[in-house]
Design an enzyme around this catalytic site. Structure first.
Site, short mmCIF file in Angstrom:
data_model
loop_
_atom_site.label_atom_id
_atom_site.label_comp_id
_atom_site.label_asym_id
_atom_site.label_seq_id
_atom_site.Cartn_x
_atom_site.Cartn_y
_atom_site.Cartn_z
N SER A 65 97.72 9.57 -46.75
CA SER A 65 97.07 10.88 -46.71
C SER A 65 96.17 10.99 -45.47
CB SER A 65 96.24 11.09 -47.98
OG SER A 65 97.08 11.06 -49.10
C1 LIG Z 1 100.62 10.51 -50.33
S1 LIG Z 1 101.32 8.97 -50.73
C2 LIG Z 1 100.06 7.72 -50.58
C3 LIG Z 1 98.69 8.09 -50.91
C4 LIG Z 1 97.66 6.99 -50.74
N1 LIG Z 1 96.43 7.53 -51.25
C5 LIG Z 1 97.47 6.64 -49.26
O1 LIG Z 1 96.79 7.41 -48.59
O2 LIG Z 1 98.00 5.63 -48.80
C6 LIG Z 1 101.61 9.07 -52.47
C7 LIG Z 1 102.14 7.80 -53.08
O3 LIG Z 1 102.46 8.05 -54.44
C8 LIG Z 1 103.54 7.20 -54.77
N2 LIG Z 1 104.13 7.71 -56.01
C9 LIG Z 1 104.86 8.85 -56.22
N3 LIG Z 1 105.23 8.94 -57.53
C10 LIG Z 1 104.70 7.84 -58.15
C11 LIG Z 1 104.74 7.38 -59.49
N4 LIG Z 1 105.39 8.04 -60.47
N5 LIG Z 1 104.10 6.22 -59.78
C12 LIG Z 1 103.45 5.52 -58.80
N6 LIG Z 1 103.41 5.90 -57.53
C13 LIG Z 1 104.02 7.06 -57.20
C14 LIG Z 1 104.43 7.27 -53.54
O4 LIG Z 1 105.32 6.18 -53.45
C15 LIG Z 1 103.40 7.26 -52.42
O5 LIG Z 1 103.13 5.97 -51.95
#
Ligand SMILES: C[S@@+](CC[C@H](N)C(=O)[O-])C[C@H]1O[C@@H](n2cnc3c(N)ncnc32)[C@H](O)[C@@H]1O
Length: 230
Positions: A65
């Site tokens: 993010s």
């Molecule tokens: C915007 S990204 C990463 C956000 C994190 N706060 C960062 O800045 O590194 C959102 C993350 O949610 C994960 N994600 C999506 N659906 C998910 C689920 N059902 N369970 C766990 N993780 C999930 C994705 O793989 C991704 O790494």
């Protein structure tokens, strides 16, 4: 670009935090302190412009993010990230916010990251090991797990703070259930159009929800759907 905690990298990280404050993104001293302590460059690949205020691809159809979203979520959760409190970071991705949460709640607290891509969990642990949160990972008050974050992480519930880093079509009930009375969850909700919802669990167990801002996040979904490109 310097990527360790000395030299120009950490200065650029500090400049990034100061700029976010100047632009009025946040005002909390605590948030500034933790973002200055956790160098964003340690959480992105070599050659990535770590200090630019923008989300960036981290592989597996996921992103880290943007710094302004990290700052916004930290400030919204600040009162629920006091020393000794418990925090859950759903969709922990690079581990950046999990590391910030761990530093804020300290060694008497607990910060849990849940991410459904095992490779991202492995790389986030390596990122955290290079960061100021490394001692907390080593002593066990910070941990990152492979799992479907829509189920939360019941083992360490209830949580004072829950952050969800991906947009849910609706707020998953297990996350509401795992929020402590007095606890707060920050979660993007929606599909095409999304709002960052602030969910407060009142002391009588009832829940108040308000929308903070419009946002654009990757979806909170199944691992298969994400790897297929949603
Ligand atoms: C915007 S990204 C990463 C956000 C994190 N706060 C960062 O800045 O590194 C959102 C993350 O949610 C994960 N994600 C999506 N659906 C998910 C689920 N059902 N369970 C766990 N993780 C999930 C994705 O793989 C991704 O790494």
């Amino acid at each position: 670009m310097e990527r360790n905690s000395s030299g120009s990298g950490i200065n650029k990280n500090k400049q990034m935090v100061e700029q976010l404050q100047q632009y009025g993104v946040f005002s909390s001293k605590k948030v500034a302190e933790v973002m200055e302590t956790v160098d964003r460059a340690l959480f992105v690949a070599d050659g990535t412009p770590a200090y630019v205020d923008s989300p960036m691809a981290i592989g597996y159809n996921a992103t880290v993010s943007a710094p302004h979203m990290h700052a916004t979520c930290l400030q919204l959760l600040e009162q629920n990230l006091q020393p000794g409190m418990r925090a859950l970071d759903v969709g922990s991705g690079t581990g950046y916010l999990t590391a910030c949460f761990a530093i804020m709640v300290g060694s008497q607290g607990r910060a849990i990251g849940v991410e459904h891509i095992p490779e991202l969990v492995a790389s986030s642990i390596k990122n955290i090991e290079k960061s100021a949160a490394a001692p907390l990972l080593k002593e066990g008050s910070l941990s990152v797990h492979v799992g479907d974050g829509r189920e939360g992480w019941p083992e360490h519930a209830p949580y004072d703070a829950i952050h969800v880093g991906a947009a849910a079509p609706e707020i998953p009930q297990p996350l509401i259930d795992q929020l402590k009375p007095g606890g707060r969850m920050v979660i993007p909700v929606g599909k095409m159009f999304q709002d960052l919802n602030v969910v407060d669990k009142n002391l009588d167990g009832s829940v108040s929800i308000r929308s903070e801002i419009s946002v654009r996040y990757v979806p909170l979904t199944s691992r298969d759907a994400q790897l297929k490109g949603y």
